[in-house]
Design a protein around this motif. Structure first.
Motif: not given
Length: 221
Positions: A135-136, A49, A148, A138-143
Motif C-alpha cells: 500500500n505504501d 522516496d 507506476e 501504491l501511494k508512491l506510484c501515485e506521486r
C-alpha cells in the motif's frame, strides 16, 4: 565480574558485526537499484522516496515467506537464494514457480484482490530479500510516474511468465519442458533437489532421471 579487556573485546566484536551489516545492507540496496532500473528506469526523486519504505529480510532454508491461505501485504525482491511456490493437491506439494535473484516472489493475485494467497512461498535455499509494504508503494506510484511504470512492467512480466509456463505444460512433452526449464533457470538444477524440478515439470523423479540420462545422447544424435 567482567573485566575491561573483555568489555573492550565485546565492543570490538559488536562494531565489527555492525559494520558487516551496514556493508551488506548497502550492497543489497545497490543491487535492488540495479534490478529495478533494468526493468524500468526510476527517477532520483522516486528512488529517494522508495528507499524510505524498504528493508532487508533473511530466510533460512525451508523457511516460509508466505503460506497458502494467508493474506499478502508486502512485496519482495529476491537478491540471493531460491524461492519456490507450490500448492497442495491430495496431500502432495505441486511446484508452480521458482524465483531466482532479480525476481519478485509475490502472490500478485492476492495483492490485487486483497484475498488469500493460493500458493505457499518457501525458501529452497537460504535467501535474502528486500521487502516493502504494497500500500505504501501504491501511494508512491501515485506521486511518481516512473514507479507506476515499474509496477506495470513487473505485473506484465509475471503474467507473461505464468502464461508461457502453463502453455508449455499443456502442449510440450516432458523432455521439451525440461529443456525450457534449463534455459529459463540456468544452473538451478545443480542447486536444488531433483524432486522439486520433477514436481515443477509435472513428472515423477524417476522420469526426470531418465530424461537427464538420455539428454546427452539426444543432443548429439
Amino acid at each position: 565480574m567482567i573485566t575491561i579487556g573483555n568489555t573492550s573485546e565485546k565492543i570490538l566484536i559488536f562494531r565489527s558485526e555492525y559494520n558487516i551489516h551496514c556493508r551488506y545492507l548497502k550492497m543489497e540496496i545497490q543491487r535492488l537499484h540495479r534490478y529495478l532500473n533494468k526493468i524500468s528506469p526510476i527517477s532520483e526523486e522516486a528512488w529517494a522516496d522508495f528507499f524510505q519504505i524498504i528493508e532487508p529480510v533473511v530466510l533460512h532454508k525451508n523457511e516460509y515467506l508466505i503460506r497458502e491461505g494467508s493474506r499478502a501485504f508486502r512485496c519482495f525482491l529476491l537478491t540471493d537464494g531460491v524461492i519456490r511456490t507450490f500448492y497442495n493437491k491430495n496431500g502432495n506439494e505441486c511446484n508452480t514457480s521458482f524465483f531466482v535473484p532479480g525476481m519478485f516472489p509475490v502472490p500478485h493475485t492476492a495483492l490485487l484482490t486483497n484475498g488469500p494467497s493460493r500458493f505457499t512461498f518457501q525458501a529452497v535455499l537460504s535467501s535474502r530479500l528486500i521487502q516493502f509494504p504494497y500500500n505504501d508503494f501504491l501511494k508512491l506510484c501515485e506521486r511518481h510516474q516512473s514507479l507506476e511504470v515499474l509496477k506495470q512492467r513487473i505485473f506484465e512480466q509475471r503474467l507473461v511468465e505464468k502464461e508461457q509456463h502453463e502453455s508449455a505444460m499443456d502442449s510440450n512433452n516432458a523432455t521439451e519442458n525440461y529443456l525450457i526449464f534449463q534455459k529459463t533457470y540456468p544452473g538451478l538444477e545443480n542447486l536444488i533437489p531433483k524432486f522439486h524440478i520433477a514436481s515443477y515439470l509435472g513428472i515423477t523423479p524417476v522420469l526426470l532421471k531418465r530424461i537427464q540420462t538420455l539428454m546427452p545422447k539426444q543432443i548429439h544424435t
